[in-house]
Motif scaffolding. Structure first.
Motif, PDB file in Angstrom:
ATOM      1  N   VAL A   1       2.596   0.383   2.849  1.00 24.16           N
ATOM      2  CA  VAL A   1       2.705   0.785   4.255  1.00 24.16           C
ATOM      3  C   VAL A   1       2.573  -0.448   5.152  1.00 24.16           C
ATOM      4  CG1 VAL A   1       1.577   2.072   6.111  1.00 24.16           C
ATOM      5  CG2 VAL A   1       1.944   3.163   3.890  1.00 24.16           C
ATOM      6  N   ALA A   2       1.639  -1.335   4.809  1.00 24.81           N
ATOM      7  CA  ALA A   2       1.470  -2.575   5.578  1.00 24.81           C
ATOM      8  C   ALA A   2       2.715  -3.453   5.439  1.00 24.81           C
ATOM      9  CB  ALA A   2       0.238  -3.327   5.085  1.00 24.81           C
ATOM     10  N   ARG A   3       3.282  -3.497   4.247  1.00 27.24           N
ATOM     11  CA  ARG A   3       4.501  -4.271   4.028  1.00 27.24           C
ATOM     12  C   ARG A   3       5.643  -3.727   4.870  1.00 27.24           C
ATOM     13  NH1 ARG A   3       7.665  -4.170  -1.742  1.00 27.24           N
ATOM     14  NH2 ARG A   3       9.704  -4.816  -0.934  1.00 27.24           N
ATOM     15  N   GLU A   4       5.701  -2.407   5.015  1.00 24.95           N
ATOM     16  CA  GLU A   4       6.753  -1.781   5.812  1.00 24.95           C
ATOM     17  C   GLU A   4       6.636  -2.175   7.283  1.00 24.95           C
ATOM     18  OE1 GLU A   4       8.959   2.391   5.510  1.00 24.95           O
ATOM     19  OE2 GLU A   4       6.816   2.552   5.857  1.00 24.95           O
ATOM     20  N   LYS A   5       5.422  -2.203   7.794  1.00 24.82           N
ATOM     21  CA  LYS A   5       5.211  -2.621   9.185  1.00 24.82           C
ATOM     22  C   LYS A   5       5.631  -4.073   9.386  1.00 24.82           C
ATOM     23  CE  LYS A   5       1.451   0.649  10.076  1.00 24.82           C
ATOM     24  NZ  LYS A   5       0.001   0.800  10.354  1.00 24.82           N
ATOM     25  N   GLN A   6       5.328  -4.917   8.401  1.00 24.13           N
ATOM     26  CA  GLN A   6       5.724  -6.323   8.478  1.00 24.13           C
ATOM     27  C   GLN A   6       7.242  -6.457   8.453  1.00 24.13           C
ATOM     28  OE1 GLN A   6       3.657  -7.922   5.108  1.00 24.13           O
ATOM     29  NE2 GLN A   6       1.651  -7.885   6.107  1.00 24.13           N
TER      30      GLN A   6
ATOM     31  N   HIS B   1      13.694   0.099   4.118  1.00 27.54           N
ATOM     32  CA  HIS B   1      12.520   0.982   4.094  1.00 27.54           C
ATOM     33  C   HIS B   1      12.498   1.825   2.824  1.00 27.54           C
ATOM     34  CE1 HIS B   1      10.842   0.249   8.074  1.00 27.54           C
ATOM     35  NE2 HIS B   1      12.077   0.243   8.572  1.00 27.54           N
ATOM     36  N   VAL B   2      13.664   2.320   2.414  1.00 28.13           N
ATOM     37  CA  VAL B   2      13.753   3.094   1.170  1.00 28.13           C
ATOM     38  C   VAL B   2      13.278   2.249  -0.008  1.00 28.13           C
ATOM     39  CG1 VAL B   2      15.342   4.185  -0.469  1.00 28.13           C
ATOM     40  CG2 VAL B   2      15.585   4.622   1.990  1.00 28.13           C
ATOM     41  N   GLN B   3      13.688   0.987  -0.029  1.00 27.18           N
ATOM     42  CA  GLN B   3      13.306   0.111  -1.137  1.00 27.18           C
ATOM     43  C   GLN B   3      11.801  -0.114  -1.169  1.00 27.18           C
ATOM     44  OE1 GLN B   3      15.349  -1.068  -3.684  1.00 27.18           O
ATOM     45  NE2 GLN B   3      13.315  -1.524  -4.540  1.00 27.18           N
ATOM     46  N   ILE B   4      11.172  -0.208  -0.018  1.00 25.20           N
ATOM     47  CA  ILE B   4       9.715  -0.368   0.016  1.00 25.20           C
ATOM     48  C   ILE B   4       9.037   0.866  -0.565  1.00 25.20           C
ATOM     49  CG2 ILE B   4       7.702  -0.601   1.529  1.00 25.20           C
ATOM     50  CD1 ILE B   4       9.517  -2.350   3.354  1.00 25.20           C
TER      51      ILE B   4
ATOM     52  N   THR C   1      13.294   6.230   8.659  1.00 28.61           N
ATOM     53  CA  THR C   1      13.110   6.567   7.250  1.00 28.61           C
ATOM     54  C   THR C   1      11.685   7.035   7.018  1.00 28.61           C
ATOM     55  OG1 THR C   1      14.754   4.949   6.519  1.00 28.61           O
ATOM     56  CG2 THR C   1      13.137   5.664   4.878  1.00 28.61           C
ATOM     57  N   ARG C   2      11.557   8.154   6.343  1.00 30.23           N
ATOM     58  CA  ARG C   2      10.254   8.645   5.896  1.00 30.23           C
ATOM     59  C   ARG C   2      10.250   8.626   4.374  1.00 30.23           C
ATOM     60  NH1 ARG C   2      11.712  10.731  10.539  1.00 30.23           N
ATOM     61  NH2 ARG C   2      13.576  11.450   9.470  1.00 30.23           N
ATOM     62  N   TRP C   3       9.132   8.216   3.777  1.00 33.67           N
ATOM     63  CA  TRP C   3       9.041   8.311   2.320  1.00 33.67           C
ATOM     64  C   TRP C   3       7.671   8.849   1.924  1.00 33.67           C
ATOM     65  CZ3 TRP C   3       5.261   4.974   0.502  1.00 33.67           C
ATOM     66  CH2 TRP C   3       5.042   3.773   1.204  1.00 33.67           C
TER      67      TRP C   3
END
Length: 200
Positions: free
Chosen positions: A179-184, A136-139, A75-77
């Motif tokens: 972005v940090a939340r996505e990595k977590q 990922h979309v939700q983030i 997913t890319r946003w």
């Protein structure tokens, strides 16, 4: 008007198959603000051969490679925001309008040829993988809404240059937080494995 500000996560060559646009409403300072959302699905084709494991078929077909590692879904946003302000006679500036847009692109496999057994495994797997990617979309959605609301609620600044600088800095800071939340999220779910997106 504040300058256009954007953040883009890694991109792959475009090959859009399906796209839709949705507006999400959120409350901000007693008024309703719309974050425009555009979603794109980019499936890639998988053809499983007789006797081939689904893992091997997906690994051979996936075009997704990030830092040398191959993935079956991605997913890319992208969040963009613009804003307008009003300059008072005193020189002070206040935000009067914010427009925020989220674009998401989800890439998942599409199985065209397979045995009945391969397809049964694939159907379970891709459902879990899709669920993970929607996380990922939700983030990304949370990032867009947080940026929109935070800039909208900024207090007036002593001058317009300061307001513009502070608003964009706030947007970028919130962006990096997400972005940090996505990595977590990927670490916690092991890229979806704990959500059922795994193959034997």
């Amino acid at each position: 008007m504040g300058r256009l500000t954007a953040s883009v996560l890694p991109r792959l060559p475009p090959c859009s198959r399906l796209r839709w646009v949705v507006a999400f409403l959120l409350s901000a300072g007693g008024a309703h603000a719309a974050v425009e959302e555009e979603n794109t699905q980019r499936p890639y084709v998988v053809r499983a051969q007789p006797g081939e494991t689904l893992r091997a078929a997906l690994h051979a077909a996936t075009p997704i490679s990030v830092e040398g590692q191959r993935f079956h879904g991605y997913t890319r946003w992208n969040v963009r925001w613009t804003f307008r302000w009003w300059r008072e006679a005193s020189g002070r500036c206040a935000i009067t309008e914010v427009k925020t847009r989220l674009r998401t692109e989800v890439q998942l496999p599409e199985l065209l040829t397979a045995s009945q057994e391969q397809r049964a495994v694939f159907d379970r797997y891709v459902q879990a993988l899709s669920h993970h990617e929607q996380g990922h979309v939700q983030i990304g959605r949370d990032a867009a809404q947080a940026i929109d609301q935070a800039i909208r609620q900024m207090p007036a600044a002593s001058d317009c240059a300061t307001l513009e600088r502070d608003a964009n800095a706030l947007g970028h800071r919130l962006l990096q937080d997400h972005v940090a939340r996505e990595k977590q999220y990927d670490q916690r779910t092991r890229h979806g494995a704990t959500q059922g997106a795994r193959l034997n």
